[in-house]
Write a protein that holds these residues in place. Structure first.
Motif, short mmCIF file in Angstrom:
data_model
loop_
_atom_site.label_atom_id
_atom_site.label_comp_id
_atom_site.label_asym_id
_atom_site.label_seq_id
_atom_site.Cartn_x
_atom_site.Cartn_y
_atom_site.Cartn_z
N SER A 291 0.83 -1.21 0.00
CA SER A 291 0.00 0.00 0.00
C SER A 291 0.87 1.26 0.00
O SER A 291 0.56 2.24 -0.67
N PHE A 292 1.96 1.22 0.71
CA PHE A 292 2.85 2.38 0.79
C PHE A 292 3.71 2.54 -0.45
O PHE A 292 3.74 3.60 -1.06
N VAL A 293 4.42 1.48 -0.85
CA VAL A 293 5.39 1.63 -1.95
C VAL A 293 4.73 1.75 -3.32
O VAL A 293 5.37 2.22 -4.26
N SER A 294 3.48 1.39 -3.44
CA SER A 294 2.82 1.50 -4.74
C SER A 294 2.30 2.92 -5.02
O SER A 294 1.76 3.17 -6.09
N ASP A 295 2.48 3.83 -4.08
CA ASP A 295 2.04 5.21 -4.24
C ASP A 295 3.27 6.13 -4.31
O ASP A 295 3.94 6.36 -3.30
N VAL A 296 3.54 6.67 -5.48
CA VAL A 296 4.71 7.54 -5.69
C VAL A 296 4.67 8.75 -4.75
O VAL A 296 5.72 9.24 -4.32
#
Length: 151
Positions: free
Chosen positions: A19-24
């Protein structure tokens, strides 16, 4: 090619890491020397950072293109210098250890090109591993701050 890879274990589920790393918008502010970023599309953004290369202060603009998504395990990208002649690629990878533990890996390769490449690449060989470690730790800390560790 200057290369850095760093991994660590997080006491959070893999879905929280993804959830965190997939959002630039979560990642960009964590790069060392962050100035700003601009989202141009679902797969492209431009990041701006200040940093030192040797004794020289530089402001770098780079384009980041998402090149692969394998939810919830891997997001791959390329980077291209917009005001400096460099390119590279990298990824964030998550591996589920068990329901409440994930190993996260950050990896980055960057090569300076052109007539300055011969001078900059030896400096980058020292800089890229340290930057990769700092960035990966910052991402892990932000995930842990957002989603307190499960014990």
């Amino acid at each position: 090619m200057p290369y850095g890879k760093y991994y660590l274990e997080l006491n959070v589920p893999i879905r929280n890491v993804w959830s965190f790393v997939s959002d630039v918008n979560n990642l960009a502010p964590l790069i060392p020397g962050y100035v700003n970023h601009e989202i141009q599309s679902n797969t492209r953004s431009v990041w701006q950072a200040k940093g030192e290369v040797g004794f020289v202060q530089k402001e770098i603009r780079m384009q980041l293109d998402i090149t692969g998504i394998q939810e919830p395990e891997r997001i791959s990208f390329t980077v291209t210098g917009l005001n400096e002649n460099f390119s590279g690629d990298g990824y964030f990878k998550a591996k589920k250890v068990h329901d409440r533990k994930t190993v996260m890996t950050g990896c980055l390769q960057v090569t300076a090109k052109g007539w300055t490449g011969a001078v900059l690449n030896p400096v980058l060989k020292q800089l890229v591993p340290k930057t990769t470690e700092r960035f990966t730790k910052a991402v892990a800390d932000s995930i842990a701050d957002r989603e307190p560790a499960i014990t």
